[in-house]
Write an enzyme that holds these catalytic residues in place. Sequence first.
Site, PDB file in Angstrom:
ATOM      1  N   LYS A  68       0.829  -1.209   0.000  1.00 24.76           N
ATOM      2  CA  LYS A  68       0.000   0.000   0.000  1.00 24.76           C
ATOM      3  C   LYS A  68       0.863   1.259   0.000  1.00 24.76           C
ATOM      4  CE  LYS A  68      -3.806  -2.313   0.173  1.00 24.76           C
ATOM      5  NZ  LYS A  68      -4.650  -2.402  -1.028  1.00 24.76           N
ATOM      6  N   ASP A  69       0.295   2.334  -0.487  1.00 25.78           N
ATOM      7  CA  ASP A  69       0.967   3.620  -0.506  1.00 25.78           C
ATOM      8  C   ASP A  69       1.053   4.155   0.922  1.00 25.78           C
ATOM      9  OD1 ASP A  69       1.776   6.239  -0.809  1.00 25.78           O
ATOM     10  OD2 ASP A  69       0.549   6.591  -2.576  1.00 25.78           O
TER      11      ASP A  69
END
Length: 352
Positions: free
Chosen positions: A14-15
Amino acid sequence: LHIKANNICYNGTKDKRGITIQHCTIYRKKPLDFLRINRYFGNPFVRIGDFQYVAKSARLGDLAGNRFEIVLRNVQGDETDIAKACDALRTTGFINYYGLQRFGKTYAGATHKIGRAVLLSDWQQCIEAMFEAPPADIIAANGGDELADVRRQYQAGKFEMAAMLLPQSMYREREILLRLAKTPSDFAGAFNTMGRNLRLMYVHAYQSALWNRSVSERLKRFGYRVVVGDLVRVRRAATEGGSNGGTAPAAAPGATAAAPAAADAADDEAAAAGAVEEDDVDDGKYSIHRVTEEDVAQGTYTVYDVVLPLLGSESLLPGHEIASFMLEQLEADGLRPDTFATCHPAYRLKGN
Protein backbone atom coordinates in the site's frame (compact mmCIF):
# COMPACT_ATOMS: atom_id res chain seq x y z
CA LEU A 1 5.97 -7.92 17.51
CA HIS A 2 9.33 -9.69 17.95
CA ILE A 3 8.62 -12.10 15.11
CA LYS A 4 10.24 -12.64 11.72
CA ALA A 5 9.02 -10.29 9.01
CA ASN A 6 8.08 -13.16 6.71
CA ASN A 7 5.56 -14.39 9.30
CA ILE A 8 3.45 -11.33 8.44
CA CYS A 9 1.79 -11.77 5.04
CA TYR A 10 -0.41 -9.44 3.03
CA ASN A 11 -2.24 -9.21 -0.29
CA GLY A 12 -0.71 -6.04 -1.71
CA THR A 13 1.74 -3.25 -0.94
CA LYS A 14 0.00 0.00 0.00
CA ASP A 15 0.97 3.62 -0.51
CA LYS A 16 2.42 4.84 2.78
CA ARG A 17 1.03 8.34 2.06
CA GLY A 18 -2.55 7.07 1.82
CA ILE A 19 -5.09 6.02 4.42
CA THR A 20 -5.43 2.35 3.52
CA ILE A 21 -7.08 -0.84 4.72
CA GLN A 22 -6.05 -4.37 3.91
CA HIS A 23 -6.09 -7.96 5.12
CA CYS A 24 -2.94 -9.42 6.71
CA THR A 25 -2.19 -12.77 8.29
CA ILE A 26 0.20 -13.39 11.17
CA TYR A 27 1.49 -16.92 11.59
CA ARG A 28 0.55 -18.80 14.78
CA LYS A 29 -0.37 -15.78 16.85
CA LYS A 30 -3.44 -14.83 18.85
CA PRO A 31 -5.05 -11.37 18.69
CA LEU A 32 -4.06 -10.81 22.32
CA ASP A 33 -0.41 -11.11 21.24
CA PHE A 34 -0.55 -7.88 19.24
CA LEU A 35 -3.64 -5.91 20.34
CA ARG A 36 -1.25 -3.49 22.03
CA ILE A 37 -0.72 -1.97 18.56
CA ASN A 38 -4.07 -0.21 19.04
CA ARG A 39 -2.67 1.63 22.06
CA TYR A 40 0.23 3.08 20.06
CA PHE A 41 -0.24 6.66 18.87
CA GLY A 42 3.09 7.25 17.17
CA ASN A 43 4.03 7.07 13.50
CA PRO A 44 3.02 4.96 11.62
CA PHE A 45 -0.52 5.13 12.95
CA VAL A 46 -1.99 1.63 12.67
CA ARG A 47 -5.23 0.11 13.91
CA ILE A 48 -6.11 -3.60 13.72
CA GLY A 49 -9.32 -5.58 14.13
CA ASP A 50 -11.85 -7.95 12.51
CA PHE A 51 -9.85 -10.97 13.66
CA GLN A 52 -10.44 -14.50 12.48
CA TYR A 53 -8.41 -17.69 12.22
CA VAL A 54 -7.66 -18.89 8.68
CA ALA A 55 -6.02 -22.00 7.27
CA LYS A 56 -3.79 -20.25 4.72
CA SER A 57 -1.59 -17.17 4.85
CA ALA A 58 -2.30 -14.12 2.72
CA ARG A 59 -0.41 -14.05 -0.57
CA LEU A 60 0.63 -11.10 -2.71
CA GLY A 61 -1.86 -10.64 -5.51
CA ASP A 62 -4.69 -12.61 -3.89
CA LEU A 63 -7.17 -9.76 -4.13
CA ALA A 64 -10.02 -8.87 -6.40
CA GLY A 65 -8.64 -5.36 -6.87
CA ASN A 66 -8.35 -2.01 -5.13
CA ARG A 67 -11.12 0.51 -4.49
CA PHE A 68 -9.98 4.13 -4.35
CA GLU A 69 -11.38 7.40 -3.14
CA ILE A 70 -9.18 10.11 -4.61
CA VAL A 71 -9.04 13.80 -3.70
CA LEU A 72 -7.62 16.33 -6.18
CA ARG A 73 -6.32 19.59 -4.72
CA ASN A 74 -5.11 22.82 -6.37
CA VAL A 75 -6.87 21.93 -9.63
CA GLN A 76 -6.00 24.33 -12.46
CA GLY A 77 -8.79 25.54 -14.76
CA ASP A 78 -12.31 26.84 -14.51
CA GLU A 79 -15.54 24.92 -13.87
CA THR A 80 -16.03 24.29 -17.60
CA ASP A 81 -12.60 22.68 -17.92
CA ILE A 82 -13.18 20.54 -14.85
CA ALA A 83 -16.61 19.39 -16.02
CA LYS A 84 -15.21 18.51 -19.46
CA ALA A 85 -12.39 16.49 -17.92
CA CYS A 86 -14.77 14.63 -15.60
CA ASP A 87 -17.13 13.84 -18.49
CA ALA A 88 -14.22 12.46 -20.54
CA LEU A 89 -13.15 10.27 -17.62
CA ARG A 90 -16.73 9.04 -17.15
CA THR A 91 -17.43 8.30 -20.82
CA THR A 92 -14.03 7.36 -22.25
CA GLY A 93 -11.99 6.22 -19.26
CA PHE A 94 -8.25 6.77 -19.09
CA ILE A 95 -5.01 5.23 -20.28
CA ASN A 96 -3.66 2.95 -17.58
CA TYR A 97 -0.13 4.36 -17.55
CA TYR A 98 2.42 3.31 -14.98
CA GLY A 99 3.19 6.22 -12.68
CA LEU A 100 4.77 7.03 -9.33
CA GLN A 101 3.87 3.60 -7.97
CA ARG A 102 6.30 2.10 -10.45
CA PHE A 103 8.89 4.82 -10.89
CA GLY A 104 8.95 6.32 -7.39
CA LYS A 105 10.33 9.74 -6.66
CA THR A 106 13.63 9.12 -4.91
CA TYR A 107 15.68 9.15 -8.09
CA ALA A 108 13.63 11.81 -9.86
CA GLY A 109 12.31 9.33 -12.42
CA ALA A 110 15.64 7.58 -12.99
CA THR A 111 14.54 4.12 -11.84
CA HIS A 112 14.08 2.96 -15.43
CA LYS A 113 17.63 4.13 -16.21
CA ILE A 114 18.87 1.94 -13.39
CA GLY A 115 16.81 -0.92 -14.84
CA ARG A 116 18.48 -0.52 -18.23
CA ALA A 117 21.91 -0.62 -16.57
CA VAL A 118 20.88 -3.79 -14.69
CA LEU A 119 19.96 -5.49 -17.97
CA LEU A 120 23.37 -4.47 -19.34
CA SER A 121 25.08 -5.71 -16.12
CA ASP A 122 26.66 -2.26 -15.83
CA TRP A 123 26.73 -2.11 -12.01
CA GLN A 124 28.68 1.13 -11.84
CA GLN A 125 26.07 2.86 -13.99
CA CYS A 126 23.32 1.43 -11.75
CA ILE A 127 24.73 3.30 -8.78
CA GLU A 128 25.75 6.44 -10.68
CA ALA A 129 22.16 6.76 -11.91
CA MET A 130 21.01 6.84 -8.28
CA PHE A 131 23.17 9.88 -7.61
CA GLU A 132 22.63 11.80 -10.83
CA ALA A 133 21.17 15.29 -10.51
CA PRO A 134 17.47 15.36 -11.46
CA PRO A 135 16.34 17.44 -14.46
CA ALA A 136 16.20 21.20 -13.94
CA ASP A 137 12.39 21.33 -14.05
CA ILE A 138 12.14 18.82 -11.19
CA ILE A 139 14.69 20.77 -9.14
CA ALA A 140 12.67 23.94 -9.74
CA ALA A 141 9.40 22.24 -8.83
CA ASN A 142 10.90 21.02 -5.54
CA GLY A 143 12.44 24.38 -4.68
CA GLY A 144 16.00 23.11 -5.07
CA ASP A 145 18.11 19.95 -5.01
CA GLU A 146 18.11 18.67 -1.43
CA LEU A 147 20.75 16.05 -2.28
CA ALA A 148 23.19 18.44 -3.99
CA ASP A 149 25.80 18.05 -1.23
CA VAL A 150 25.45 14.27 -1.33
CA ARG A 151 26.03 14.27 -5.09
CA ARG A 152 29.14 16.45 -4.75
CA GLN A 153 30.65 14.11 -2.17
CA TYR A 154 29.80 11.09 -4.30
CA GLN A 155 31.40 12.60 -7.41
CA ALA A 156 34.51 13.35 -5.35
CA GLY A 157 34.72 9.71 -4.27
CA LYS A 158 34.01 10.60 -0.63
CA PHE A 159 31.45 7.85 -0.19
CA GLU A 160 31.39 7.77 3.60
CA MET A 161 30.81 11.52 3.80
CA ALA A 162 28.04 11.24 1.20
CA ALA A 163 26.43 8.46 3.26
CA MET A 164 26.40 10.61 6.38
CA LEU A 165 24.62 13.42 4.53
CA LEU A 166 21.75 11.25 3.28
CA PRO A 167 18.28 11.64 4.82
CA GLN A 168 17.41 8.91 7.30
CA SER A 169 14.79 7.48 4.95
CA MET A 170 17.44 6.65 2.32
CA TYR A 171 19.00 3.87 4.35
CA ARG A 172 19.45 1.55 1.36
CA GLU A 173 21.50 4.17 -0.46
CA ARG A 174 23.49 4.65 2.73
CA GLU A 175 24.36 0.94 2.78
CA ILE A 176 25.51 1.18 -0.83
CA LEU A 177 27.77 4.14 -0.10
CA LEU A 178 29.23 2.58 3.02
CA ARG A 179 30.04 -0.56 1.00
CA LEU A 180 31.79 1.60 -1.60
CA ALA A 181 33.70 3.37 1.17
CA LYS A 182 35.21 -0.01 2.10
CA THR A 183 35.70 -1.32 -1.46
CA PRO A 184 35.45 1.62 -3.90
CA SER A 185 35.58 -0.52 -7.05
CA ASP A 186 33.04 -3.15 -6.00
CA PHE A 187 29.95 -1.64 -7.61
CA ALA A 188 28.29 -5.03 -8.05
CA GLY A 189 28.69 -5.85 -4.36
CA ALA A 190 27.42 -2.42 -3.38
CA PHE A 191 24.33 -2.74 -5.60
CA ASN A 192 23.65 -6.19 -4.15
CA THR A 193 23.35 -4.79 -0.62
CA MET A 194 19.73 -4.10 -1.63
CA GLY A 195 17.27 -6.98 -1.48
CA ARG A 196 16.63 -8.87 -4.72
CA ASN A 197 12.99 -7.78 -4.88
CA LEU A 198 13.96 -4.13 -4.87
CA ARG A 199 16.72 -4.68 -7.44
CA LEU A 200 14.22 -6.44 -9.68
CA MET A 201 11.89 -3.44 -9.36
CA TYR A 202 14.36 -1.41 -11.43
CA VAL A 203 14.05 -3.84 -14.34
CA HIS A 204 10.27 -3.69 -14.02
CA ALA A 205 10.56 0.11 -14.14
CA TYR A 206 12.45 -0.14 -17.43
CA GLN A 207 9.77 -2.45 -18.86
CA SER A 208 7.10 -0.01 -17.70
CA ALA A 209 8.78 3.08 -19.17
CA LEU A 210 8.96 1.32 -22.53
CA TRP A 211 5.31 0.26 -22.16
CA ASN A 212 4.24 3.85 -21.43
CA ARG A 213 6.03 5.16 -24.53
CA SER A 214 4.55 2.39 -26.67
CA VAL A 215 1.00 3.11 -25.47
CA SER A 216 1.40 6.79 -26.35
CA GLU A 217 2.74 5.88 -29.79
CA ARG A 218 -0.12 3.41 -30.36
CA LEU A 219 -2.67 6.12 -29.58
CA LYS A 220 -0.82 8.71 -31.66
CA ARG A 221 -0.93 6.47 -34.74
CA PHE A 222 -4.28 4.72 -34.39
CA GLY A 223 -6.30 6.64 -31.82
CA TYR A 224 -9.15 4.72 -30.23
CA ARG A 225 -9.76 2.54 -33.30
CA VAL A 226 -9.11 -1.19 -33.11
CA VAL A 227 -6.81 -2.08 -36.01
CA VAL A 228 -5.54 -5.28 -37.59
CA GLY A 229 -2.63 -6.63 -35.56
CA ASP A 230 -3.75 -5.18 -32.23
CA LEU A 231 -3.53 -7.55 -29.29
CA VAL A 232 -6.73 -8.08 -27.33
CA ARG A 233 -7.42 -9.98 -24.15
CA VAL A 234 -10.19 -12.53 -24.55
CA ARG A 235 -12.02 -14.30 -21.76
CA ARG A 236 -11.75 -18.04 -22.19
CA ALA A 237 -14.69 -20.40 -22.16
CA ALA A 238 -15.02 -22.32 -18.88
CA THR A 239 -13.78 -25.52 -20.55
CA GLU A 240 -10.63 -23.99 -22.02
CA GLY A 241 -7.27 -24.36 -20.34
CA GLY A 242 -3.65 -23.42 -20.92
CA SER A 243 -1.94 -20.07 -20.91
CA ASN A 244 -1.12 -17.61 -23.60
CA GLY A 245 0.56 -15.01 -21.44
CA GLY A 246 -0.90 -12.00 -19.66
CA THR A 247 -0.65 -8.36 -20.67
CA ALA A 248 -1.34 -4.96 -19.23
CA PRO A 249 -4.61 -3.20 -20.06
CA ALA A 250 -4.23 -0.14 -22.28
CA ALA A 251 -7.51 1.51 -21.33
CA ALA A 252 -10.37 0.86 -19.00
CA PRO A 253 -13.55 2.94 -18.79
CA GLY A 254 -14.38 3.93 -15.24
CA ALA A 255 -11.62 1.73 -13.87
CA THR A 256 -9.68 2.62 -10.76
CA ALA A 257 -6.22 4.03 -11.21
CA ALA A 258 -4.54 0.74 -10.40
CA ALA A 259 -1.33 -0.04 -12.25
CA PRO A 260 -1.49 -2.70 -15.01
CA ALA A 261 -1.38 -6.45 -14.54
CA ALA A 262 2.21 -6.88 -13.45
CA ALA A 263 2.22 -3.83 -11.17
CA ASP A 264 1.34 -4.86 -7.67
CA ALA A 265 3.97 -2.82 -5.85
CA ALA A 266 3.91 0.69 -4.49
CA ASP A 267 6.66 3.24 -5.09
CA ASP A 268 10.32 2.32 -4.76
CA GLU A 269 10.34 3.10 -1.04
CA ALA A 270 7.31 0.98 -0.16
CA ALA A 271 8.33 -1.86 -2.47
CA ALA A 272 11.27 -2.66 -0.24
CA ALA A 273 8.80 -4.11 2.25
CA GLY A 274 9.16 -7.33 0.32
CA ALA A 275 6.82 -7.15 -2.65
CA VAL A 276 7.46 -9.83 -5.23
CA GLU A 277 6.01 -9.30 -8.68
CA GLU A 278 4.98 -12.04 -11.07
CA ASP A 279 6.15 -11.50 -14.66
CA ASP A 280 3.84 -14.08 -16.22
CA VAL A 281 0.66 -13.42 -14.25
CA ASP A 282 -2.17 -15.40 -15.84
CA ASP A 283 -5.17 -16.61 -13.90
CA GLY A 284 -6.21 -18.97 -16.66
CA LYS A 285 -9.34 -16.94 -17.53
CA TYR A 286 -7.91 -15.06 -20.50
CA SER A 287 -5.97 -15.63 -23.71
CA ILE A 288 -4.33 -13.13 -26.05
CA HIS A 289 -5.55 -12.77 -29.63
CA ARG A 290 -4.22 -10.79 -32.61
CA VAL A 291 -6.99 -8.83 -34.28
CA THR A 292 -7.81 -9.92 -37.85
CA GLU A 293 -9.47 -8.08 -40.74
CA GLU A 294 -12.61 -10.07 -40.05
CA ASP A 295 -12.60 -8.91 -36.41
CA VAL A 296 -12.35 -5.28 -37.54
CA ALA A 297 -15.10 -5.69 -40.14
CA GLN A 298 -17.44 -7.23 -37.59
CA GLY A 299 -16.55 -4.77 -34.82
CA THR A 300 -15.76 -7.69 -32.52
CA TYR A 301 -13.51 -5.70 -30.19
CA THR A 302 -13.27 -2.18 -28.78
CA VAL A 303 -10.28 -0.23 -27.56
CA TYR A 304 -11.12 -1.39 -24.05
CA ASP A 305 -10.06 -4.89 -25.08
CA VAL A 306 -6.70 -3.75 -26.47
CA VAL A 307 -3.54 -4.60 -24.53
CA LEU A 308 0.20 -4.16 -25.05
CA PRO A 309 3.04 -6.34 -23.77
CA LEU A 310 5.59 -5.62 -21.12
CA LEU A 311 8.61 -6.71 -23.13
CA GLY A 312 10.47 -9.84 -22.08
CA SER A 313 12.04 -12.91 -23.63
CA GLU A 314 8.67 -14.53 -24.44
CA SER A 315 6.50 -11.50 -25.17
CA LEU A 316 3.85 -11.67 -27.87
CA LEU A 317 4.17 -8.50 -29.96
CA PRO A 318 1.42 -6.69 -31.87
CA GLY A 319 1.11 -7.52 -35.57
CA HIS A 320 1.61 -3.95 -36.73
CA GLU A 321 4.12 -1.10 -36.67
CA ILE A 322 4.04 -0.65 -32.90
CA ALA A 323 6.04 -3.88 -32.66
CA SER A 324 8.79 -2.23 -34.71
CA PHE A 325 8.56 0.86 -32.54
CA MET A 326 9.08 -1.21 -29.37
CA LEU A 327 12.09 -3.02 -30.85
CA GLU A 328 13.58 0.29 -32.03
CA GLN A 329 13.23 1.67 -28.51
CA LEU A 330 15.08 -1.34 -27.16
CA GLU A 331 17.84 -1.01 -29.75
CA ALA A 332 18.27 2.69 -28.97
CA ASP A 333 18.98 1.65 -25.36
CA GLY A 334 21.57 -0.91 -26.48
CA LEU A 335 19.25 -3.85 -25.78
CA ARG A 336 17.62 -6.68 -27.73
CA PRO A 337 14.58 -8.86 -27.00
CA ASP A 338 16.89 -11.74 -26.07
CA THR A 339 18.64 -9.52 -23.50
CA PHE A 340 15.81 -10.43 -21.12
CA ALA A 341 16.90 -14.08 -21.43
CA THR A 342 20.68 -13.61 -21.56
CA CYS A 343 21.22 -10.96 -18.88
CA HIS A 344 22.27 -11.81 -15.33
CA PRO A 345 20.12 -14.79 -14.23
CA ALA A 346 18.65 -12.86 -11.28
CA TYR A 347 16.97 -10.36 -13.63
CA ARG A 348 15.67 -12.50 -16.49
CA LEU A 349 12.06 -11.76 -17.37
CA LYS A 350 9.64 -13.59 -19.65
CA GLY A 351 7.47 -10.54 -20.17
CA ASN A 352 3.79 -10.03 -19.66
